[in-house]
Structures are given as structure tokens and as C-alpha cells.
Scaffold this active site. Structure first.
Site, PDB file in Angstrom:
ATOM      1  N   PRO A 289      62.836  81.516  54.671  1.00 57.46           N
ATOM      2  CA  PRO A 289      63.666  81.352  53.831  1.00 57.46           C
ATOM      3  C   PRO A 289      64.563  81.149  53.192  1.00 57.46           C
ATOM      4  O   PRO A 289      65.513  81.978  53.203  1.00 57.46           O
ATOM      5  CB  PRO A 289      62.677  82.603  53.076  1.00 57.46           C
ATOM      6  CG  PRO A 289      62.926  83.655  53.702  1.00 57.46           C
ATOM      7  CD  PRO A 289      63.388  83.071  55.248  1.00 57.46           C
TER       8      PRO A 289
ATOM      9  N   CYS B 196      80.395  60.471  34.941  1.00 58.66           N
ATOM     10  CA  CYS B 196      80.372  58.517  34.228  1.00 58.66           C
ATOM     11  C   CYS B 196      79.626  58.193  35.180  1.00 58.66           C
ATOM     12  O   CYS B 196      79.417  57.575  36.027  1.00 58.66           O
ATOM     13  CB  CYS B 196      82.160  57.985  34.650  1.00 58.66           C
ATOM     14  SG  CYS B 196      83.380  58.519  33.779  1.00 58.66           S
TER      15      CYS B 196
HETATM   16  N1  LLP Z   1      64.560  75.453  57.180  1.00 60.15           N
HETATM   17  C1  LLP Z   1      65.098  74.460  57.494  1.00 60.15           C
HETATM   18  C2  LLP Z   1      64.247  73.393  58.773  1.00 60.15           C
HETATM   19  C3  LLP Z   1      65.113  73.771  56.984  1.00 60.15           C
HETATM   20  O1  LLP Z   1      65.370  72.218  56.416  1.00 60.15           O
HETATM   21  C4  LLP Z   1      65.031  73.771  54.899  1.00 60.15           C
HETATM   22  C5  LLP Z   1      65.392  73.474  53.920  1.00 60.15           C
HETATM   23  C6  LLP Z   1      64.705  75.733  54.908  1.00 60.15           C
HETATM   24  C7  LLP Z   1      64.158  75.706  56.159  1.00 60.15           C
HETATM   25  C8  LLP Z   1      65.019  76.747  53.804  1.00 60.15           C
HETATM   26  O2  LLP Z   1      63.218  75.982  52.929  1.00 60.15           O
HETATM   27  P1  LLP Z   1      63.240  75.857  51.430  1.00 60.15           P
HETATM   28  O3  LLP Z   1      62.959  77.386  52.020  1.00 60.15           O
HETATM   29  O4  LLP Z   1      64.770  76.577  50.778  1.00 60.15           O
HETATM   30  O5  LLP Z   1      62.632  75.401  50.702  1.00 60.15           O
HETATM   31  N2  LLP Z   1      67.855  70.537  48.214  1.00 60.15           N
HETATM   32  C9  LLP Z   1      66.783  70.077  48.592  1.00 60.15           C
HETATM   33  C10 LLP Z   1      66.270  71.173  48.962  1.00 60.15           C
HETATM   34  C11 LLP Z   1      66.086  70.541  50.733  1.00 60.15           C
HETATM   35  C12 LLP Z   1      65.910  71.752  51.897  1.00 60.15           C
HETATM   36  C13 LLP Z   1      65.969  71.254  52.815  1.00 60.15           C
HETATM   37  N3  LLP Z   1      65.764  71.966  54.059  1.00 60.15           N
HETATM   38  C14 LLP Z   1      66.340  70.791  46.856  1.00 60.15           C
HETATM   39  O6  LLP Z   1      67.364  70.866  45.866  1.00 60.15           O
HETATM   40  O7  LLP Z   1      65.437  70.927  46.468  1.00 60.15           O
END
Ligand code: LLP
Length: 425
Positions: A285, A354
Site C-alpha cells: 500500500p 504558465c
Molecule cells: N505497487 C506497485 C507495483 C505499484 O505500481 C504501485 C503504484 C503501488 C504498489 C502503490 O499503489 P497505491 O497503494 O499507492 O495505489 N501517481 C498516481 C498513482 C500511481 C500509482 C503507481 N503505482 C496518482 O497520483 O494517483
């Protein structure tokens, strides 16, 4: 304006008409450290980590916090002290972990479609727990690096389970057309290959279907497919010891968030399909642990109107928080000074960069704002600072960690000199 006196307790709440982070008034932080400023609540991170851990109860598991969500060393250290492992996706993130504590590497999983041989070698030297491998070619490079280092590398193939998720297309990852992982149908052939390599240990299977997922069914579906694969692999003679379920658990960006209940539902969805399998579960997470623990504090610079629109120009822009324009993401924005019963108006809250895409909110109902006042952009603890850039040669914000009545600067504001370091004229 949110009518509730308490917002996202215990992190951000109004006391005496003034928004606080824990016991610290935000206007004091703005005065001391300037704006834009990222403010994090240590207590919120701790409580969310504990709720997540409780949800998995006695199932053998390690929570490998996804460093990309917020990679500040103080956040990493806080989570490490709580017993977290970590999910890294670059040599840089691995270096952060080694800086926090060299022994932390033992609970690090290394994900990512494009690991270089140097990054792989660094992971081997550090003695990480697992390489989540995403292609046959990467397997070959890992086998070579491991042989050279004379170290056996534990491998979890990242399989793509072909699962639909209702999230923004840019953060969905589990479909055939995505670059991530190997098709689940290919897995058995690849595990046979892994077993032939002296320096590779086929220890696990990993999966990650996307981010900001609030429906639990896709998680359950993915684990059903993974569980089936583990049984097939067992029949082929492999003993899979680890399943990495990835990250992706979503948060509520509109306020009401019963995190312990949500974590329970998530744990149920992940654990039920795995019943009867003797495995150690890894979880990655990111957002769910740190998202609601952070706010971006920004000051209103100017207010201007034309025939159509009213613009509130603030000192934080898309370089500080890119989520609104990149994913059409909604972040609640509230005035730091609460006032009852004021008139509201529809405004665009825009930054100084910008670009037309430089907005934090569009067509948003807000109480009448004045120049000079402070606003807090909520739920900005994940993918806020970690996605910040220097576009327009704007220094990235400072970051502050609050715990109780104490505030600690955990990253100073970037200066023009910082930004030009390394350049030659
Ligand atoms: N594990 C892997 C292999 C991942 O690619 C990611 C996120 C995570 C774990 C963690 O995911 P989470 O639990 O945070 O959802 N920048 C985007 C989110 C990109 C997520 C990329 N991978 C946003 O601001 O919504």
C-alpha cells in the site's frame, strides 16, 4: 465549506475556527516555514498503518509500503519503526531505504518494468527480500547479475491477471494492453526457466492491478487467479512461498473515510481466495497509508474575474501538485480560517505556472476568499511531493511533520541555487 467541525481526525481539524494539523495551527506553520508547504500528520500515518496491519490479523504478512507515494526520509523512518517493509522501484528509492537503515533492505521488494543491471546489482548487494520481475529478458539480466555476485536472488514473477478496474486509465495496470508484468498464461513456462538457473530462487508471485481502487471485487478476482496459479505451480513441483498482492487500495477524496472498515474489507477480499495456501503475504500500500495524512498549504495571491469566471490565483501550482491536471483528480480545498454562513461563489483555483493546465480546482464552490488568506489542499500526502517538479524553475515546497503539538521541518524549501546545482554555463 465543510460544516463538520472535525475534518479527517486525527490529522486535520478545525479548533477555534482555525484549521490545525493535530495540535498545531496551520497559520503558524505558514508563518514559520512559508508557503506552499506540505504538512503531514505523523499520528494519522501511524494509525492508518496499524489499522491496515490489524485488518490482516494473524495472516503471515509484511506490509511493504510503496515508497513512490511519499518518499521523504522521515516518512520512511516512521513507517520502518512501526515494522513496515518497503516496495521500491528504482536505485534511488533503494538508496533512500539504505539511508534510513541498512537493515531495512531485508524487507524490501524491488518492482518496476525497467530495472537496469546497475539497479539490480545494487539490490543484490543490499540483500533485498525479493525482485518482482516483469519480463523474460529481465529474468536473464537478473540471473547474470546474481551469478556474478554469487548471490541467490529470490524472484516473484509479476503476472498480469487481465482484470478491469474502475480507476483513471493512467493508473490502471492489470489489462493486456498495459506494459506491466507477464501474461498469467506464460507464468508456468517462465517458472520452469527460473528453476534451471542456479542463482535464481522462484520464491513468489506478484500482482498489482492499479491504484485508487475502491471496489474490492477486482482485488478478489486477481487473488483468485493468483491462487489458481500457485496450485498449478505446486503441481509442477514449485513451492511458492510468497504472494505479493501489490498496492492500489483507494481512499476517499471527499472526506468520509472509515479506514479501519475499508482495510478490513480489503483484507477480506485478498485473504479469502488464499485460504488453504501456506504462503507469506506481501502487501504494497502507498496512498492508503499516507494520502489523507498530508495537506498542501497555499496562500491566495490574487483574485480576478472576467465575464465568465472568477479566478483565485494561489502560490501552489501544478509543479507542486500535478494530480488535478494529470488524472482529473479531485482534492478538497478548505480555507484555514473557518467562518460560518458566508456567501459562496464558483471559482477556479489556479497556480502561477504558465500552463492552462495549472489548476488545483475548477468550477469549485468556495466561500468568498480574500487575497492573502491561506487554503489547505487536503489528501495530498500521497503522490503530491513525490511527483513535484521544478517546472518554471520553481523550487519544490518545504515539508513539515507534525506530531501532537510539535512540528518538525523534514525537508527545507528548495532554493534557486539548489535547482542550478550540477549545471554549467
Ligand atoms: N505497487 C506497485 C507495483 C505499484 O505500481 C504501485 C503504484 C503501488 C504498489 C502503490 O499503489 P497505491 O497503494 O499507492 O495505489 N501517481 C498516481 C498513482 C500511481 C500509482 C503507481 N503505482 C496518482 O497520483 O494517483
Amino acid at each position: 465549506m465543510n460544516n463538520h467541525p472535525v475534518l479527517r481526525a486525527p490529522g486535520f481539524l478545525y479548533r477555534d475556527q482555525e484549521l490545525h494539523c493535530e495540535r498545531v495551527p496551520l497559520h503558524e506553520l505558514a508563518a514559520q516555514f512559508g508557503t506552499p508547504l506540505y504538512v503531514y500528520s505523523a499520528t494519522t500515518i501511524r494509525e492508518r498503518f496499524r489499522a491496515f496491519r490489524r485488518a490482516f490479523g494473524r495472516a503471515r504478512h509484511t506490509i511493504c509500503y510503496s515508497v513512490k507515494a511519499n518518499s521523504n526520509l522521515a516518512v520512511l523512518r516512521l513507517l520502518q519503526r512501526l515494522g513496515a517493509g518497503f516496495d521500491v522501484v528504482s536505485g534511488g528509492e533503494l538508496a533512500r531505504m539504505l539511508k534510513v537503515d541498512r537493515r531495512a533492505a531485508e524487507d524490501v521488494v524491488f518492482s518496476g518494468v525497467g530495472k537496469t543491471a546497475d539497479e539490480i546489482a545494487a539490490g543484490l548487494r543490499a540483500g533485498i527480500l525479493m525482485f518482482n520481475v516483469e519480463s523474460e529478458s529481465e529474468l536473464a539480466v537478473l540471473a547474470r547479475c546474481a551469478a556474478r555476485a554469487r548471490k541467490k536472488a529470490r524472484v516473484a514473477l509479476r503476472v498480469n491477471p487481465h482484470i478491469e478496474t474502475e480507476t483513471h486509465p493512467y493508473i490502471s495496470t492489470g489489462l493486456r494492453e498495459h506494459k506491466f508484468g507477464v501474461a498469467i498464461e506464460q507464468a508456468r513456462t517462465l517458472y520452469a526457466r527460473i528453476r534451471e538457473e542456479n542463482y535464481l530462487d522462484p520464491a513468489g508471485i506478484s500482482v498489482h492491478i492499479g491504484s485508487q481502487i475502491t471496489d474490492m471485487e477486482p482485488f478478489r478476482q486477481a487473488m483468485l487467479r493468483v491462487a489458481e496459479l500457485v496450485r498449478q505451480l505446486a503441481a509442477d513441483g514449485h513451492r511458492i512461498r510468497y504472494i505479493d498482492a501489490g498496492g492500489g487500495l483507494g481512499i476517499s477524496y471527499t472526506g468520509e473515510d472509515d479506514f479501519p472498515a475499508r482495510a478490513q474489507a480489503y483484507a477480506q477480499a485478498v485473504l479469502a481466495p488464499l485460504r488453504g495456501l501456506k504462503i507469506h503475504l506481501l502487501l504494497e500500500p502507498g496512498r492508503a497509508l499516507v494520502g489523507p495524512a498530508g495537506a498542501l498549504l497555499t496562500r491566495v495571491l490574487y483574485i480576478k474575474s472576467n465575464d465568465h469566471k472568477r479566478f483565485v490565483v494561489v502560490d501552489a501550482g501544478m509543479n507542486d501538485l500535478v494530480r488535478p491536471v494529470l488524472y482529473a483528480a479531485y482534492h478538497e480545498i478548505v480555507p484555514v480560517a473557518h467562518r460560518d454562513g458566508v456567501r459562496r461563489a464558483e471559482v477556479d483555483i489556479v497556480g502561477p505556472v504558465c500552463e492552462t493546465g495549472d489548476f488545483l480546482a475548477r468550477d469549485r464552490q468556495m466561500p468568498m476568499l480574500s487575497e492573502g488568506e491561506l487554503l489547505a489542499v487536503l489528501d495530498a500526502g500521497a503522490y503530491g511531493m513525490s511527483l513535484a517538479s521544478n517546472y518554471n524553475t520553481r523550487g519544490r515546497p518545504a515539508e513539515v511533520m507534525v506530531e501532537g503539538a510539535k512540528a518538525r521541518l523534514i525537508r527545507r524549501r528548495e532554493t534557486a541555487a539548489d535547482m542550478m546545482r550540477g549545471e554549467r554555463k
